[in-house]
Design a protein around this motif. Structure first.
Motif, PDB file in Angstrom:
ATOM      1  N   TYR A 109      98.314  73.097 -49.789  1.00  0.00           N
ATOM      2  CA  TYR A 109      99.186  72.525 -48.771  1.00  0.00           C
ATOM      3  C   TYR A 109      98.326  71.850 -47.712  1.00  0.00           C
ATOM      4  O   TYR A 109      97.484  72.495 -47.097  1.00  0.00           O
ATOM      5  CB  TYR A 109     100.050  73.615 -48.127  1.00  0.00           C
ATOM      6  CG  TYR A 109     101.082  74.183 -49.073  1.00  0.00           C
ATOM      7  CD1 TYR A 109     102.381  73.694 -49.069  1.00  0.00           C
ATOM      8  CD2 TYR A 109     100.756  75.191 -49.963  1.00  0.00           C
ATOM      9  CE1 TYR A 109     103.338  74.208 -49.935  1.00  0.00           C
ATOM     10  CE2 TYR A 109     101.698  75.709 -50.844  1.00  0.00           C
ATOM     11  CZ  TYR A 109     102.983  75.210 -50.822  1.00  0.00           C
ATOM     12  OH  TYR A 109     103.927  75.707 -51.684  1.00  0.00           O
ATOM     13  N   VAL A 110      98.555  70.550 -47.524  1.00  0.00           N
ATOM     14  CA  VAL A 110      97.818  69.774 -46.534  1.00  0.00           C
ATOM     15  C   VAL A 110      98.818  69.326 -45.473  1.00  0.00           C
ATOM     16  O   VAL A 110      99.828  68.701 -45.798  1.00  0.00           O
ATOM     17  CB  VAL A 110      97.139  68.544 -47.180  1.00  0.00           C
ATOM     18  CG1 VAL A 110      96.392  67.736 -46.145  1.00  0.00           C
ATOM     19  CG2 VAL A 110      96.222  68.971 -48.312  1.00  0.00           C
ATOM     20  N   THR A 111      98.534  69.641 -44.213  1.00  0.00           N
ATOM     21  CA  THR A 111      99.446  69.311 -43.121  1.00  0.00           C
ATOM     22  C   THR A 111      98.831  68.246 -42.224  1.00  0.00           C
ATOM     23  O   THR A 111      97.674  68.369 -41.812  1.00  0.00           O
ATOM     24  CB  THR A 111      99.758  70.560 -42.280  1.00  0.00           C
ATOM     25  OG1 THR A 111     100.246  71.583 -43.145  1.00  0.00           O
ATOM     26  CG2 THR A 111     100.794  70.256 -41.209  1.00  0.00           C
ATOM     27  N   THR A 112      99.622  67.200 -41.938  1.00  0.00           N
ATOM     28  CA  THR A 112      99.236  66.153 -41.001  1.00  0.00           C
ATOM     29  C   THR A 112     100.497  65.598 -40.345  1.00  0.00           C
ATOM     30  O   THR A 112     101.569  65.639 -40.935  1.00  0.00           O
ATOM     31  CB  THR A 112      98.449  65.019 -41.687  1.00  0.00           C
ATOM     32  OG1 THR A 112      98.076  64.052 -40.701  1.00  0.00           O
ATOM     33  CG2 THR A 112      99.252  64.345 -42.774  1.00  0.00           C
ATOM     34  N   THR A 113     100.348  65.090 -39.112  1.00  0.00           N
ATOM     35  CA  THR A 113     101.503  64.502 -38.425  1.00  0.00           C
ATOM     36  C   THR A 113     101.465  62.973 -38.495  1.00  0.00           C
ATOM     37  O   THR A 113     102.374  62.324 -37.994  1.00  0.00           O
ATOM     38  CB  THR A 113     101.534  64.929 -36.945  1.00  0.00           C
ATOM     39  OG1 THR A 113     100.300  64.551 -36.335  1.00  0.00           O
ATOM     40  CG2 THR A 113     101.751  66.418 -36.812  1.00  0.00           C
ATOM     41  N   MET A 114     100.446  62.420 -39.099  1.00  0.00           N
ATOM     42  CA  MET A 114     100.282  60.966 -39.198  1.00  0.00           C
ATOM     43  C   MET A 114     101.033  60.446 -40.428  1.00  0.00           C
ATOM     44  O   MET A 114     100.611  60.689 -41.560  1.00  0.00           O
ATOM     45  CB  MET A 114      98.804  60.597 -39.300  1.00  0.00           C
ATOM     46  CG  MET A 114      97.962  61.072 -38.119  1.00  0.00           C
ATOM     47  SD  MET A 114      98.388  60.270 -36.583  1.00  0.00           S
ATOM     48  CE  MET A 114      97.855  58.627 -36.913  1.00  0.00           C
ATOM     49  N   ALA A 115     102.137  59.741 -40.204  1.00  0.00           N
ATOM     50  CA  ALA A 115     102.958  59.236 -41.301  1.00  0.00           C
ATOM     51  C   ALA A 115     102.179  58.354 -42.281  1.00  0.00           C
ATOM     52  O   ALA A 115     102.323  58.522 -43.497  1.00  0.00           O
ATOM     53  CB  ALA A 115     104.168  58.495 -40.759  1.00  0.00           C
ATOM     54  N   PRO A 116     101.348  57.405 -41.803  1.00  0.00           N
ATOM     55  CA  PRO A 116     100.601  56.584 -42.757  1.00  0.00           C
ATOM     56  C   PRO A 116      99.638  57.414 -43.614  1.00  0.00           C
ATOM     57  O   PRO A 116      99.464  57.136 -44.804  1.00  0.00           O
ATOM     58  CB  PRO A 116      99.817  55.611 -41.875  1.00  0.00           C
ATOM     59  CG  PRO A 116     100.547  55.585 -40.577  1.00  0.00           C
ATOM     60  CD  PRO A 116     101.157  56.944 -40.434  1.00  0.00           C
TER      61      PRO A 116
END
Length: 93
Positions: free
Chosen positions: A55-62
């Motif tokens: 599971y990789v979490t990021t808030t950057m949509a691109p």
């Protein structure tokens, strides 16, 4: 019982322990920048392993979009870094 080196004993313990996923996630976190590059590492908030899923979490949509396209490469690179086939699927959050 046979004799084991400390490293072998730890490996045997981790194989039977629930800690294995956490330890592997820490290993991946340490080499994430080498695997994926500085930009991806900079904007990755967390990396976790549950079972055979990463599971990789990021808030950057691109970045999410880019990682979705690279799922198979991520699986290959992470498994190569860990030295065994641990990850079968990547979930981008």
């Amino acid at each position: 019982m046979g004799e084991y080196s400390l490293g072998e004993a730890i490996q045997q313990f981790l194989k039977k322990s629930r800690l294995k996923g956490s330890v592997q996630a820490l290993q991946i976190t340490e080499v994430w920048e080498q695997i994926m590059g500085k930009t991806v590492a900079k904007y990755t908030e967390s990396i976790k392993i549950y079972g055979d899923k990463l599971y990789v979490t990021t808030t950057m949509a691109p970045l999410k979009q880019e990682l979705l396209f690279q799922k198979e490469k991520i699986v290959e690179r992470v498994n190569e870094a860990l030295g065994e086939k641990v990850i079968k699927e990547v979930v981008i959050q």
